[in-house]
Design a protein around this motif. Sequence first.
Motif, mmCIF file in Angstrom:
data_model
loop_
_atom_site.group_PDB
_atom_site.id
_atom_site.type_symbol
_atom_site.label_atom_id
_atom_site.label_comp_id
_atom_site.label_asym_id
_atom_site.label_seq_id
_atom_site.Cartn_x
_atom_site.Cartn_y
_atom_site.Cartn_z
ATOM 1 N N TRP A 118 0.839 -1.205 0.000
ATOM 2 C CA TRP A 118 0.000 0.000 0.000
ATOM 3 C C TRP A 118 0.871 1.251 0.000
ATOM 4 O O TRP A 118 0.626 2.185 -0.769
ATOM 5 C CB TRP A 118 -0.932 -0.003 1.220
ATOM 6 N N ALA A 119 1.885 1.261 0.848
ATOM 7 C CA ALA A 119 2.763 2.434 0.932
ATOM 8 C C ALA A 119 3.469 2.684 -0.398
ATOM 9 O O ALA A 119 3.588 3.829 -0.850
ATOM 10 C CB ALA A 119 3.777 2.249 2.060
ATOM 11 N N ALA A 120 3.921 1.635 -1.040
ATOM 12 C CA ALA A 120 4.604 1.794 -2.326
ATOM 13 C C ALA A 120 3.649 2.287 -3.408
ATOM 14 O O ALA A 120 4.015 3.144 -4.223
ATOM 15 C CB ALA A 120 5.238 0.469 -2.754
ATOM 16 N N MET A 121 2.435 1.772 -3.410
ATOM 17 C CA MET A 121 1.503 2.134 -4.478
ATOM 18 C C MET A 121 0.911 3.530 -4.307
ATOM 19 O O MET A 121 0.475 4.132 -5.290
ATOM 20 C CB MET A 121 0.364 1.103 -4.579
ATOM 21 N N VAL A 122 0.893 4.072 -3.099
ATOM 22 C CA VAL A 122 0.355 5.425 -2.931
ATOM 23 C C VAL A 122 1.444 6.485 -2.832
ATOM 24 O O VAL A 122 1.134 7.678 -2.795
ATOM 25 C CB VAL A 122 -0.621 5.533 -1.734
ATOM 26 N N THR A 123 2.711 6.078 -2.801
ATOM 27 C CA THR A 123 3.793 7.065 -2.757
ATOM 28 C C THR A 123 4.709 6.955 -3.978
ATOM 29 O O THR A 123 4.853 7.914 -4.733
ATOM 30 C CB THR A 123 4.626 6.922 -1.472
ATOM 31 N N ALA A 124 5.313 5.793 -4.176
ATOM 32 C CA ALA A 124 6.302 5.645 -5.250
ATOM 33 C C ALA A 124 5.655 5.537 -6.632
ATOM 34 O O ALA A 124 6.181 6.081 -7.604
ATOM 35 C CB ALA A 124 7.189 4.436 -4.989
ATOM 36 N N LEU A 125 4.526 4.846 -6.732
ATOM 37 C CA LEU A 125 3.873 4.719 -8.039
ATOM 38 C C LEU A 125 3.418 6.069 -8.591
ATOM 39 O O LEU A 125 3.650 6.349 -9.770
ATOM 40 C CB LEU A 125 2.711 3.728 -7.995
ATOM 41 N N PRO A 126 2.795 6.943 -7.798
ATOM 42 C CA PRO A 126 2.463 8.267 -8.346
ATOM 43 C C PRO A 126 3.697 9.046 -8.810
ATOM 44 O O PRO A 126 3.617 9.803 -9.782
ATOM 45 C CB PRO A 126 1.762 8.967 -7.185
ATOM 46 N N ALA A 127 4.823 8.846 -8.146
ATOM 47 C CA ALA A 127 6.052 9.505 -8.598
ATOM 48 C C ALA A 127 6.471 8.976 -9.970
ATOM 49 O O ALA A 127 6.844 9.750 -10.859
ATOM 50 C CB ALA A 127 7.167 9.301 -7.588
ATOM 51 N N LEU A 128 6.383 7.657 -10.161
ATOM 52 C CA LEU A 128 6.699 7.073 -11.468
ATOM 53 C C LEU A 128 5.713 7.558 -12.535
ATOM 54 O O LEU A 128 6.101 7.843 -13.666
ATOM 55 C CB LEU A 128 6.669 5.551 -11.389
ATOM 56 N N ILE A 129 4.446 7.662 -12.170
ATOM 57 C CA ILE A 129 3.438 8.153 -13.111
ATOM 58 C C ILE A 129 3.712 9.613 -13.467
ATOM 59 O O ILE A 129 3.563 10.009 -14.624
ATOM 60 C CB ILE A 129 2.017 7.960 -12.536
ATOM 61 N N ALA A 130 4.129 10.412 -12.483
ATOM 62 C CA ALA A 130 4.446 11.824 -12.755
ATOM 63 C C ALA A 130 5.598 11.924 -13.752
ATOM 64 O O ALA A 130 5.540 12.727 -14.688
ATOM 65 C CB ALA A 130 4.797 12.546 -11.459
#
Length: 149
Positions: A118-130
């Motif tokens: 959960w922590a990875a998908m709501v923090t790191a994934l949005p950064a990759l999407i950005a």
Amino acid sequence: LALSGVALAVLAFLASLGLVALAGIKLNIITMWVLPFLLVGIGVDDMFIITYAVERRRGASGGAAPSLVLGEVMAEVLAPVSLTSLINLIMFAVMARSDLSGVYETAYVAMVAVTMLWAAMVTALPALIAFDLHRQASRRSELCPCSAG
């Protein structure tokens, strides 16, 4: 982006294994052979929800700034993604009440892994999407994002 999201889910699971090993919880055959597929699937499901919402919002917003699109998407999908992770966490907490050591140890590992995913998908994934949205806005290639065209 898809490969990065899957790699992120795998790395979050591996990080949870390391954290659990540091805590002294034994890793058993179920943990090593079953949980990777189950929990990476949960992480990838969260990734699909977020990326689908980004694509849907980008199509509807026209030429909006990537940061605005991502902010709107995260406001929209943070609650559903968090709720599914919470439900998975509760399910594994119920599983942890078992008297069998292999079952409750697996449940402890799964609870830590769900939290890490959960922590990875709501923090790191949005950064990759950005990063990917900015790459698309500047019309750079997926295979070689350092060069234009």
